[in-house]
Structure formats: structure tokens, C-alpha cells
Design a protein around this motif. Structure first.
Motif, short mmCIF file in Angstrom:
data_model
loop_
_atom_site.label_atom_id
_atom_site.label_comp_id
_atom_site.label_asym_id
_atom_site.label_seq_id
_atom_site.Cartn_x
_atom_site.Cartn_y
_atom_site.Cartn_z
N SER A 65 -45.60 70.27 95.14
CA SER A 65 -46.66 69.33 95.50
C SER A 65 -46.11 67.96 95.88
O SER A 65 -45.36 67.35 95.13
CB SER A 65 -47.64 69.17 94.34
N ASP A 66 -46.50 67.48 97.04
CA ASP A 66 -46.13 66.13 97.47
C ASP A 66 -47.07 65.08 96.88
O ASP A 66 -46.89 63.89 97.11
CB ASP A 66 -46.15 66.02 98.99
N TYR A 67 -48.08 65.50 96.15
CA TYR A 67 -49.08 64.58 95.61
C TYR A 67 -49.07 64.55 94.08
O TYR A 67 -50.03 64.14 93.45
CB TYR A 67 -50.48 64.98 96.10
N ASP A 68 -47.97 65.01 93.48
CA ASP A 68 -47.87 65.08 92.02
C ASP A 68 -47.12 63.86 91.50
O ASP A 68 -46.02 63.55 91.96
CB ASP A 68 -47.13 66.36 91.63
N LEU A 69 -47.71 63.18 90.55
CA LEU A 69 -47.15 61.96 89.98
C LEU A 69 -47.02 62.14 88.48
O LEU A 69 -47.96 62.61 87.82
CB LEU A 69 -48.10 60.80 90.30
N SER A 70 -45.88 61.79 87.92
CA SER A 70 -45.65 61.93 86.48
C SER A 70 -46.51 60.91 85.72
O SER A 70 -46.54 59.74 86.06
CB SER A 70 -44.17 61.70 86.17
N LEU A 71 -47.20 61.38 84.70
CA LEU A 71 -48.04 60.52 83.88
C LEU A 71 -47.40 60.24 82.52
O LEU A 71 -47.38 59.11 82.06
CB LEU A 71 -49.43 61.16 83.68
N VAL A 127 -46.51 47.78 96.95
CA VAL A 127 -47.28 48.18 95.78
C VAL A 127 -46.38 49.05 94.89
O VAL A 127 -45.34 49.54 95.33
CB VAL A 127 -48.57 48.95 96.13
N TYR A 128 -46.80 49.23 93.65
CA TYR A 128 -46.04 50.07 92.72
C TYR A 128 -46.98 50.77 91.76
O TYR A 128 -48.13 50.36 91.58
CB TYR A 128 -44.98 49.25 91.96
N PHE A 129 -46.48 51.87 91.17
CA PHE A 129 -47.24 52.61 90.16
C PHE A 129 -46.94 52.03 88.79
O PHE A 129 -45.81 51.65 88.50
CB PHE A 129 -46.87 54.09 90.18
N CYS A 130 -47.95 52.00 87.93
CA CYS A 130 -47.79 51.47 86.58
C CYS A 130 -48.72 52.22 85.63
O CYS A 130 -49.88 52.48 85.97
CB CYS A 130 -48.15 49.98 86.60
N GLU A 131 -48.19 52.57 84.44
CA GLU A 131 -49.05 53.18 83.41
C GLU A 131 -50.16 52.19 83.10
O GLU A 131 -49.92 50.99 82.96
CB GLU A 131 -48.26 53.46 82.15
N SER A 132 -51.37 52.71 82.96
CA SER A 132 -52.51 51.84 82.74
C SER A 132 -53.60 52.62 82.01
O SER A 132 -53.40 53.78 81.67
CB SER A 132 -53.02 51.34 84.10
#
Length: 189
Positions: free
Chosen positions: A104-110, A145-150
Motif C-alpha cells: 500500500s502506498d497509502y499506509d502510514l505507521s501510527l 508539511v510533516y506528520f505528527c502523532e496527535s
């Protein structure tokens, strides 16, 4: 039960639009407990931040028509208005799962759990506008932009998209770093 989410303009008909996380059957009660505990720890560390979430999405999906853009002919995510530095833009929404989805190209680690199990969010079949954020490589020198746990609006753990140190002008494409691991996994052998 929450009302159905309004589908944004240019949303692909084959993808289910959702503005809340959906949980796959692979997410056991033990995993949900660990996610709740992680969310509580995150809430304690973010209490003073005062994150304000927009009611209306500050982003728009647009087809890319630049022949020099690596995603030419595909969609990207763009600022619908001026976005201030270091501000919450949108949460990355999809199907929360514990199974491996390397294709998956749309899978992001949580969350990476202590037992080695990885919890991810996959927006392949369902998600929101955040699934259209492209990688910065080949477009600009660095991501804006960046990803951040929230925490989402209900207090559950999620990955969010935040603006970087500079203002993002209306009409600018939102670009993130997918990370070296993403590209390494997709290199031809």
C-alpha cells in the motif's frame, strides 16, 4: 451515530470518504487498549499546546497538470487558504490495522508496539483528503508539511498533518517527506 461525511470536490468515486478512523478486525482489544494508553500519554504532553481544529477543511484536492511534476496526471493536496507556520492542517484518516500492508502506498505507521507489532493507518480504500499529499522529492528542496502523532477530535490517537516553519500560501501544494524507507521498499531489485 455520526452523520455521513460530505465528500469533497474531486473525490474519486472508488474510494470511501470518511472523516473518522475505521478499525480493521486485526485491531484487537489489547491493541485498542495500548492505543488508548498512548493517547492518554500524548494528551498529557500536549495539554498546553491548545491545538485548534478547523471546522472546514483548509485544503483542496486538485489534478496536477505540470509535465515536470513526478505525479503529473494524478491528484495532489493544495492549500485552500493561507496556512500559518506550525499549525494543524488535517488528520490522516483511513483504516487502522495491525496486519502488514507493504504493497500500500497509502499506509502510514501510527504506533510501534513493544511486542514488535505495528499499528498503521491505510487510506487505500477509505480515507480523507490527507491521502493526496505527495512527497516533496522532484518538486521542491524540502517538505512544507510533516506528520505528527496527535489526538483526533474524539481524543483518539492519530497522525496529523502540520505546516512547517514557513507560511504556506493559498494554492501551494502540500508536500511531505515519505521517508527513505518508503522509497527503499519500492526500488526495483
Amino acid at each position: 451515530m455520526s452523520p455521513p461525511a460530505l465528500t469533497p470536490p474531486r473525490w474519486p468515486s472508488e474510494i470511501l470518504y470518511t472523516n473518522t478512523q475505521k478499525y480493521h478486525s486485526s485491531v484487537t482489544e489489547d491493541v485498542r487498549l495500548q492505543l488508548r494508553n498512548s493517547a492518554q500519554q500524548l494528551a498529557k504532553s500536549q495539554r498546553s499546546s491548545g491545538v485548534r481544529r478547523e471546522q472546514r477543511s483548509p485544503v483542496i484536492i486538485m489534478r496536477i497538470k505540470d509535465e515536470h511534476h513526478p505525479a503529473n496526471g494524478q491528484c495532489g493536496l493544495f492549500a485552500a487558504k493561507k496556512l500559518p507556520p506550525r499549525s494543524h492542517i488535517i488528520d490522516y484518516v483511513g483504516e487502522v490495522h495491525c496486519d502488514e500492508r507493504v504493497e500500500s502506498d497509502y499506509d502510514l505507521s501510527l504506533l510501534r508496539m513493544q511486542d514488535g507489532l505495528n499499528v498503521g493507518v491505510d487510506a487505500t480504500k477509505m480515507g480523507n483528503e490527507a491521502r493526496f499529499i505527495n512527497d516533496f522529492r522532484g518538486i521542491t528542496e524540502r517538505p512544507n508539511v510533516y506528520f505528527c502523532e496527535s489526538l483526533d477530535q474524539t481524543g483518539k490517537m492519530c497522525m496529523s498533518v502540520w505546516s512547517g516553519p514557513d507560511v504556506i500560501k493559498k494554492g501551494d501544494e502540500l508536500l511531505v517527506s515519505y521517508g527513505k524507507g518508503f522509497w527503499k521498499a519500492r526500488k526495483p531489485e
